[in-house]
Enzyme design. Structure first.
Site, PDB file in Angstrom:
ATOM      1  N   ASN A   7     -12.331  -2.299 -26.086  1.00  0.00           N
ATOM      2  CA  ASN A   7     -12.322  -3.170 -24.914  1.00  0.00           C
ATOM      3  C   ASN A   7     -11.992  -4.581 -25.413  1.00  0.00           C
ATOM      4  OD1 ASN A   7     -12.797  -4.600 -22.592  1.00  0.00           O
ATOM      5  ND2 ASN A   7     -14.891  -3.869 -22.283  1.00  0.00           N
ATOM      6  N   LYS A  14     -14.503  -5.423 -28.347  1.00  0.00           N
ATOM      7  CA  LYS A  14     -15.672  -4.541 -28.424  1.00  0.00           C
ATOM      8  C   LYS A  14     -15.196  -3.145 -28.767  1.00  0.00           C
ATOM      9  CE  LYS A  14     -18.242  -6.801 -24.763  1.00  0.00           C
ATOM     10  NZ  LYS A  14     -18.398  -6.705 -23.344  1.00  0.00           N
ATOM     11  N   ARG A  90      -9.676   0.179 -22.665  1.00  0.00           N
ATOM     12  CA  ARG A  90      -9.969  -0.270 -21.311  1.00  0.00           C
ATOM     13  C   ARG A  90      -8.909  -1.294 -20.930  1.00  0.00           C
ATOM     14  NH1 ARG A  90     -15.567  -2.853 -18.971  1.00  0.00           N
ATOM     15  NH2 ARG A  90     -14.789  -3.052 -16.862  1.00  0.00           N
ATOM     16  N   HIS A 179     -13.921  -2.531 -11.731  1.00  0.00           N
ATOM     17  CA  HIS A 179     -15.065  -1.712 -12.164  1.00  0.00           C
ATOM     18  C   HIS A 179     -14.820  -0.237 -11.844  1.00  0.00           C
ATOM     19  CE1 HIS A 179     -17.914  -5.363 -11.406  1.00  0.00           C
ATOM     20  NE2 HIS A 179     -17.619  -5.296 -12.696  1.00  0.00           N
ATOM     21  N   HIS A 207     -22.563  -1.401  -7.971  1.00  0.00           N
ATOM     22  CA  HIS A 207     -22.502  -1.790  -9.392  1.00  0.00           C
ATOM     23  C   HIS A 207     -22.909  -3.260  -9.453  1.00  0.00           C
ATOM     24  CE1 HIS A 207     -20.551  -1.894 -13.512  1.00  0.00           C
ATOM     25  NE2 HIS A 207     -20.664  -3.165 -13.219  1.00  0.00           N
ATOM     26  N   LEU A 208     -24.168  -3.497  -9.856  1.00  0.00           N
ATOM     27  CA  LEU A 208     -24.704  -4.857  -9.818  1.00  0.00           C
ATOM     28  C   LEU A 208     -25.028  -5.325 -11.227  1.00  0.00           C
ATOM     29  CD1 LEU A 208     -27.142  -4.319  -6.792  1.00  0.00           C
ATOM     30  CD2 LEU A 208     -24.756  -5.065  -6.724  1.00  0.00           C
ATOM     31  N   GLY A 209     -24.104  -6.056 -11.811  1.00  0.00           N
ATOM     32  CA  GLY A 209     -24.320  -6.593 -13.151  1.00  0.00           C
ATOM     33  C   GLY A 209     -24.036  -8.076 -13.105  1.00  0.00           C
ATOM     34  N   ASN A 210     -23.455  -8.582 -14.149  1.00  0.00           N
ATOM     35  CA  ASN A 210     -23.038  -9.972 -14.127  1.00  0.00           C
ATOM     36  C   ASN A 210     -21.872 -10.102 -13.137  1.00  0.00           C
ATOM     37  OD1 ASN A 210     -23.036 -12.604 -14.875  1.00  0.00           O
ATOM     38  ND2 ASN A 210     -21.697 -12.250 -16.630  1.00  0.00           N
ATOM     39  N   ARG A 240     -19.546 -15.827 -10.000  1.00  0.00           N
ATOM     40  CA  ARG A 240     -18.496 -15.810  -8.969  1.00  0.00           C
ATOM     41  C   ARG A 240     -19.109 -15.950  -7.580  1.00  0.00           C
ATOM     42  NH1 ARG A 240     -16.437 -10.785 -11.665  1.00  0.00           N
ATOM     43  NH2 ARG A 240     -14.997 -11.478 -13.279  1.00  0.00           N
ATOM     44  N   ASP A 282     -27.943 -15.495 -14.964  1.00  0.00           N
ATOM     45  CA  ASP A 282     -28.678 -14.275 -15.316  1.00  0.00           C
ATOM     46  C   ASP A 282     -29.822 -14.066 -14.321  1.00  0.00           C
ATOM     47  OD1 ASP A 282     -30.742 -12.589 -16.681  1.00  0.00           O
ATOM     48  OD2 ASP A 282     -29.229 -12.618 -18.272  1.00  0.00           O
ATOM     49  N   GLY A 330     -26.529  -3.605 -14.994  1.00  0.00           N
ATOM     50  CA  GLY A 330     -27.731  -4.328 -15.450  1.00  0.00           C
ATOM     51  C   GLY A 330     -28.801  -4.557 -14.389  1.00  0.00           C
ATOM     52  N   ASN A 334     -32.077  -1.890 -13.542  1.00  0.00           N
ATOM     53  CA  ASN A 334     -33.352  -2.392 -14.073  1.00  0.00           C
ATOM     54  C   ASN A 334     -34.240  -3.144 -13.106  1.00  0.00           C
ATOM     55  OD1 ASN A 334     -33.115  -1.792 -17.028  1.00  0.00           O
ATOM     56  ND2 ASN A 334     -31.212  -2.921 -16.713  1.00  0.00           N
ATOM     57  N   GLU A 384     -19.364   3.417 -18.958  1.00  0.00           N
ATOM     58  CA  GLU A 384     -17.907   3.288 -18.918  1.00  0.00           C
ATOM     59  C   GLU A 384     -17.272   3.820 -20.193  1.00  0.00           C
ATOM     60  OE1 GLU A 384     -16.917  -0.594 -16.535  1.00  0.00           O
ATOM     61  OE2 GLU A 384     -18.883  -0.777 -17.421  1.00  0.00           O
TER      62      GLU A 384
HETATM   63  P1  ADP Z   1     -21.971  -7.198 -17.314  1.00  0.00           P
HETATM   64  O1  ADP Z   1     -21.306  -7.318 -15.978  1.00  0.00           O
HETATM   65  O2  ADP Z   1     -21.830  -8.408 -18.167  1.00  0.00           O
HETATM   66  O3  ADP Z   1     -21.720  -5.874 -18.026  1.00  0.00           O
HETATM   67  P2  ADP Z   1     -24.674  -6.171 -17.026  1.00  0.00           P
HETATM   68  O4  ADP Z   1     -24.350  -4.904 -16.319  1.00  0.00           O
HETATM   69  O5  ADP Z   1     -25.176  -6.103 -18.417  1.00  0.00           O
HETATM   70  O6  ADP Z   1     -23.509  -7.227 -16.932  1.00  0.00           O
HETATM   71  O7  ADP Z   1     -25.764  -6.929 -16.136  1.00  0.00           O
HETATM   72  C1  ADP Z   1     -26.225  -8.213 -16.447  1.00  0.00           C
HETATM   73  C2  ADP Z   1     -27.261  -8.592 -15.388  1.00  0.00           C
HETATM   74  O8  ADP Z   1     -28.296  -7.610 -15.395  1.00  0.00           O
HETATM   75  C3  ADP Z   1     -27.909  -9.939 -15.634  1.00  0.00           C
HETATM   76  O9  ADP Z   1     -27.976 -10.660 -14.416  1.00  0.00           O
HETATM   77  C4  ADP Z   1     -29.298  -9.565 -16.087  1.00  0.00           C
HETATM   78  O10 ADP Z   1     -30.251 -10.490 -15.707  1.00  0.00           O
HETATM   79  C5  ADP Z   1     -29.530  -8.278 -15.356  1.00  0.00           C
HETATM   80  N1  ADP Z   1     -30.570  -7.481 -16.015  1.00  0.00           N
HETATM   81  C6  ADP Z   1     -30.481  -6.818 -17.174  1.00  0.00           C
HETATM   82  N2  ADP Z   1     -31.673  -6.249 -17.483  1.00  0.00           N
HETATM   83  C7  ADP Z   1     -32.523  -6.591 -16.492  1.00  0.00           C
HETATM   84  C8  ADP Z   1     -33.888  -6.338 -16.210  1.00  0.00           C
HETATM   85  N3  ADP Z   1     -34.648  -5.614 -17.033  1.00  0.00           N
HETATM   86  N4  ADP Z   1     -34.412  -6.850 -15.073  1.00  0.00           N
HETATM   87  C9  ADP Z   1     -33.673  -7.580 -14.236  1.00  0.00           C
HETATM   88  N5  ADP Z   1     -32.370  -7.853 -14.448  1.00  0.00           N
HETATM   89  C10 ADP Z   1     -31.808  -7.372 -15.543  1.00  0.00           C
END
Ligand code: ADP
Length: 398
Positions: A7, A14, A90, A179, A207-210, A240, A282, A330, A334, A384
């Protein structure tokens, strides 16, 4: 059979080496600060870690460093490059040409190049990764897995913007979605786990990450997704803004004396959770501030959840029903408080959360809805890399 997953970003690369006999990770890592002083390799293998500080000129040198690490007697995972059966890359943007992953040939490279205007940051970096691998492993087959491919099943009504049609014809302006590897992996796993194999299903994947996006999947196929021409559209993300009135761009440019490019950069990098809360991109930091009484942090989380909830409602309407909601990435995997907040008020759709199951499900597959919920709600961790590795293995036909 070992597959290397790459990636490549503009200044990072990566990698993961996966043993396809049991899909275990033999080694993985990242080369950072490529082309910038202070280059670094962080490599992990089994329980061990290895780091190397070294200035790295370009992606080809980065790939050389990765192969050296993989071949090392102490911290490596292979004894010869020939053990790597194929490399899966990727790639961000496959435009309308790629509806699935494919073996990398010169026409594929040309097409990735052609789509640079649609993915100006990522496609050139992805190409550098591909070329670097070709330079150091000229005889190894390579596969491209596109972030956009899964969403190519969207119908015109979902992917066209309400702008003159000639913009689509002339400039490929439409919604693509991103994604896709994650949405494909998670929606396929949901069909399997939730008992929808061979049956009709209407699933929303969150899909809820960064970066965050939602997709609406009917019988395993994407019919709509929240990201658009670029990943800026859709729900609020770490940095964003997600959906805004496009007229905001000119307004901010005039008021803040910025160029259009600067405003778009602001909407991509300084907005979302970070811009609204003023705390962090974050989610954990934003929660910590909210818990400590920071009002703006509380409002930010409310806005974040509210917008995701609206998308779920919209997708239930778009699909004419809803069988399941699946959380991943993320935050989705979590953060039980965030999940509960998103689902608040969706009881009218048949969503009933099991608070205990929700609280105890972290980074693991499992249902979090009550047994009498007519909409199943699940957490399904995304993967992924495995998805890319599986495609690669299938395409090289071994
Ligand atoms: P990316 O899009 O960079 O791959 P990730 O899928 O790793 O992102 O998600 C990052 C997000 O997930 C951050 O906002 C982080 O705070 C949140 N996150 C990760 N672990 C936890 C957790 N244990 N509790 C709450 N939020 C979490």
């Amino acid at each position: 059979m070992k597959i290397l997953i790459i990636n490549a970003g503009s200044s990072s690369l990566k990698y993961q080496l996966i043993d396809m006999t049991d899909e275990s990770i033999l080694a993985k890592g990242i080369v950072e600060r490529i082309g910038i002083p202070g280059g670094k390799l962080c490599h992990s293998f089994g329980d061990g870690k290895f780091t190397l500080d070294k200035d790295i000129r370009d992606h080809t040198q980065a790939m050389g460093v990765v192969l050296e690490a993989l071949l090392d007697e102490d911290h490596g995972a292979i004894s010869s490059i020939s053990e790597i059966a194929a490399v899966g890359h990727r790639v961000l943007h496959g435009g309308e040409k790629f509806t699935a992953s494919c073996i990398i040939t010169q026409p594929v490279i040309d097409a990735i190049e052609e789509y640079i205007p649609l993915g100006p940051l990522h496609n050139p970096a992805n190409l550098m990764g591909i070329r670097a691998c070709q330079a150091v492993m000229p005889n190894t087959p390579m596969v491209a897995v596109f972030d956009t491919a899964f969403h190519q099943t969207m119908p015109k009504k979902a992917y066209l913007y309400g702008v003159p049609y000639e913009f689509y014809k002339k400039h490929h302006i439409r919604r693509y979605g991103f994604h896709g590897t994650s949405h494909r992996f998670v929606s396929a796993r949901a069909v399997e786990l939730l008992g929808f194999t061979g049956k009709e299903s209407k699933i929303v994947v969150c899909h809820l990450g960064n970066g965050s996006s939602l997709s609406a999947c009917v019988n395993g196929k994407c019919v709509d997704t929240s990201m658009g021409l670029t990943p800026l559209e859709g729900v609020l993300m770490g940095t964003r803004s997600g959906d805004v009135d496009p007229a905001i761009v000119e307004y901010i440019a005039d008021s803040e004396h910025m160029t259009v490019g600067e405003v778009v950069n602001f909407l991509n990098k300084k907005s979302g959770l970070l811009g609204l809360s003023g705390v962090s991109s974050d989610m954990r930091d934003v929660w910590a501030a909210a818990n400590a009484g920071n009002e703006m942090a509380k409002i930010t989380i409310d806005i974040w959840a509210y917008r995701i909830r609206k998308y779920i409602g919209a997708y239930a309407a778009a699909m004419g029903g809803l069988d399941a909601i699946v959380f991943t990435a993320g935050i989705g995997e979590n953060d039980c408080r965030a999940r509960a907040l998103i689902l608040e008020g969706l009881e009218f759709l048949g969503v009933k959360l099991d608070p205990a199951a929700n609280d105890s499900t972290r980074a693991a597959e499992g249902p979090i809805s009550a047994p009498d919920s007519t909409v199943q709600v699940w957490v399904i961790p995304t993967n992924e890399e495995i998805s890319i590795a599986r495609d690669t293995l299938e395409l090289i036909g071994k």
